[in-house]
Design an enzyme around this catalytic site. Structure first.
Site, short mmCIF file in Angstrom:
data_model
loop_
_atom_site.label_atom_id
_atom_site.label_comp_id
_atom_site.label_asym_id
_atom_site.label_seq_id
_atom_site.Cartn_x
_atom_site.Cartn_y
_atom_site.Cartn_z
N GLY A 88 32.46 -66.02 -46.91
CA GLY A 88 33.17 -65.13 -46.00
C GLY A 88 34.50 -65.74 -45.56
N SER A 89 34.86 -65.48 -44.33
CA SER A 89 36.18 -65.89 -43.83
C SER A 89 36.32 -67.40 -43.61
CB SER A 89 36.50 -65.15 -42.53
OG SER A 89 36.63 -63.76 -42.78
N THR A 90 35.22 -68.16 -43.72
CA THR A 90 35.36 -69.62 -43.62
C THR A 90 36.18 -70.17 -44.78
OG1 THR A 90 33.28 -70.03 -44.80
CG2 THR A 90 33.17 -69.87 -42.39
N LEU A 91 36.38 -69.34 -45.82
CA LEU A 91 37.18 -69.77 -46.97
C LEU A 91 38.68 -69.67 -46.69
CD1 LEU A 91 36.55 -70.66 -49.98
CD2 LEU A 91 37.15 -68.33 -50.62
N LYS A 92 39.07 -68.92 -45.69
CA LYS A 92 40.48 -68.60 -45.48
C LYS A 92 41.38 -69.82 -45.25
CE LYS A 92 39.62 -63.87 -43.95
NZ LYS A 92 39.53 -62.91 -42.82
#
Length: 613
Positions: free
Chosen positions: A325-329
């Site tokens: 999810g957005s932890t990759l951003k």
């Protein structure tokens, strides 16, 4: 009265007598020849074999099983030890009616048919004068019941033995693992000399990965025996070498905080000491009590664990596969800076959705009205999907694949536990080889926000976070810090690979991650209160199923198992990182409100009580 006279035929009688003599001679000749052949074989051909066998009949080599090493946490608290246990054992040779004895013991101590069957199988593999356990780890009540009637059970007695014990039960079950009885498949692969006399072996976790160190070296005793094989006298012995004690980097108090904070949710928490790579927390919930596996868990109890919807035997921290999810951003943003695809000041307008050129499909942002014009810091702080859709398309899947792979996404972390899952970092080549399909631009977009084919494990995510906090110096996680002595040293982080990021780029990312916690618009601002240092972090929400174009996601209207996963990564203090934490909560919903507080508790406890930093 007439008389009857018999006339003898001397010729016939002579022939009959001669035939008998010849037959007897042939039989004697054959028997004598067989005896001679057997004597030749025994004296010449089989001399060495039978000489050895004769000696073995008088001197038996009995193995002396070593004491298994103890496992400690980083502060010396015992995680696995050997405790004295009492077992009910039978010597079949001394029991007149074994079936009757077993029936009376079954009624007296409420012994299950399953345990009796296990006893019968083990008994048949041993000699009748060998003591065979029927019950292991007897309770005080069972001991007292049998002690009263002991004179009525000849050949049955209570023996003291060492049994593996796990004092923290489910709290560290997945990381410590457990030992169990050696099965036939394991016996074929284990060193025969080292495991003669041993009945247990490490099955999973540290107990399995460090089996050779924990087991020790088997000794032996030369025992003089009689012709029946019964021991008479000890002639000589070589004592066993006890297994090594292992000192882990794990902090069991911190582990308890993380495990308890997961509460009713299934999920995993991994925390890493950034200075060394030592794993401080390795929690997977739900866990299980490993102690029944040592003495032999019943089929009903094991099936209950296997069939549970919550999968308590599944090690989520090591083997669970989830979209990040957005932890990759933050990692995608750093890729954009390193490849000069964007600058930190570059702005993207977010109307609440993104469209590819000449495509009507809307790739939605989590905020329906959009974020307006945002730069990189804003995009990370507020977790703007549209910004990262645009950046992902600019980078392309191949550059994203190569860059993220350097952080360990889609690769095993190298932690010293067996059974780790690799995860998946997709690429154009992967899809062509695996699915024989082309890669589409839309798949690039959703990869940029941590969705699509991308799958990671919690330990992978924690490792990548620690590497980011360490400004590109690759962290390799490990659990066994010290072996044999508490004074031995841990690996030096300076020997790890440096990815060589530009300092200004990595500092921009860290600054934006600090805003996630300490900015009024940050998605995890609730955990930044009442501390005198800064935490850097990033929330994440990962979809479990795809939502139709015009549908609205409402977690209250769908089954719990279809709700979004909640994720959070963080490290602290932001200016001098010491601990990195990754949290994944299955069907938790929102990373900021559900996952972030768990990481906050772990960080605050570690930095508040850790005297080594």
């Amino acid at each position: 009265m007439s008389r009857i006279y018999t006339v003898k035929n001397k010729l016939v009688e002579s022939r009959l007598f001669l035939n008998r003599i010849i037959a007897a001679f042939i039989v004697i000749l054959l028997l004598t020849s067989g005896l001679i052949v057997r004597l030749v074989y025994l004296q010449i051909v089989g001399h060495e074999h039978y000489t050895t066998l004769a000696k073995d009949n008088s001197i038996k080599i009995e193995p002396l099983v070593p004491t298994r090493g103890i496992i400690y946490d980083r502060h010396g608290k015992v995680l696995a030890d050997n405790t004295q246990s009492f077992s009910l054992e039978l010597i079949p040779e001394q029991i007149i009616d074994l079936d009757d004895t077993l029936l009376r013991l079954k009624k007296l101590l409420d012994i299950s048919d399953e345990k009796i069957d296990q006893f019968q199988k083990q008994r048949k593999r041993q000699k009748r004068f060998v003591s065979t356990p029927l019950l292991i780890s007897m309770s005080d009540e069972e001991i007292a019941k049998f002690a009263v009637v002991r004179p009525y059970f000849p050949g049955v007695d209570i023996q003291a033995r060492l049994v593996r014990h796990y004092p923290y039960t489910e709290l560290a079950s997945h990381v410590i693992g457990y030992v169990g009885r050696i099965n036939e498949a394991e016996m074929k692969t284990l060193p025969i000399a080292e495991y003669r006399g041993s009945s247990h072996v490490g099955k999973i976790g540290i107990e399995n990965s460090y089996e050779s160190e924990l087991h020790g070296k088997t000794g032996y005793a030369e025992i003089e025996t009689n012709v029946q094989g019964r021991a008479i006298n000890a002639v000589n012995s070589v004592p066993p070498v006890p297994g090594e004690n292992l000192y882990l980097t794990l902090d069991i108090d911190l582990q308890k905080t993380a495990y308890d904070a997961l509460d009713t949710f299934n999920g995993a928490v991994v925390a890493i000491d950034i200075k060394t790579g030592g794993v401080l927390v390795f929690a997977s919930r739900p866990g299980f009590d490993p102690n029944p596996f040592v003495v032999g868990i019943s089929n009903d109890a094991y099936q209950a664990l296997q069939s549970s919807d919550n999968q308590p035997l599944f090690n989520r921290a090591l083997r669970g596969l989830y979209p990040p999810g957005s932890t990759l951003k933050p990692f995608i943003a750093l890729a954009g800076l390193e490849y000069n695809a964007i600058s930190a000041e570059h702005k993207t307008f977010c109307p609440g959705y993104y469209q590819l050129p000449n495509v009507s499909h809307h790739y939605r942002d989590w905020k329906r009205g959009g974020h307006g014009s945002v730069n990189m810091t804003d995009a990370i702080t507020q977790s703007c999907d549209v910004y990262f859709y645009s950046l992902a398309l600019t980078l392309g899947i191949d550059r994203m694949h190569d860059f993220l792979q350097d952080f360990g996404f889609g690769e095993k972390s190298g932690i010293d536990l067996s059974g780790e899952k690799q995860g998946l970092m997709p690429s154009r080549e992967w899809k062509r080889n695996r699915r024989n399909q082309a890669w589409y631009p839309g798949e690039t977009l959703i990869t940029g926000i941590g969705q699509g084919f991308l799958q990671i494990t919690p330990i992978q995510l924690a490792r990548a976070t620690a590497t980011l906090a360490n400004k590109g110096k690759v962290i390799t996680p490990f659990l066994v810090k010290k072996s044999a002595s508490p004074d031995s040293t841990a690996p030096n982080i300076a020997t790890q690979e440096d990815l060589g990021f530009k300092p200004e780029n990595i500092n921009s990312i860290i600054s934006a991650m600090v805003n996630v916690i300490h900015d009024p618009h940050g998605t995890a601002k609730s955990i930044g209160k009442d501390i005198n240092y800064q935490i850097a972090g990033k929330t994440g929400t990962a979809q479990v199923f795809n939502i139709k174009q015009d549908a609205k996601y409402n977690e209250n209207d769908i089954d719990f198992k279809l709700r979004d996963h909640a994720l959070f990564i963080s490290f602290a203090p932001a200016d001098d990182p010491k601990i990195a934490v990754a949290v994944i909560i299955e069907n938790g919903g929102h990373g900021g409100s559900v996952a972030a507080p768990i990481a906050g508790k772990v960080i605050k406890q570690f930095l508040g009580t850790n005297n080594e930093n």
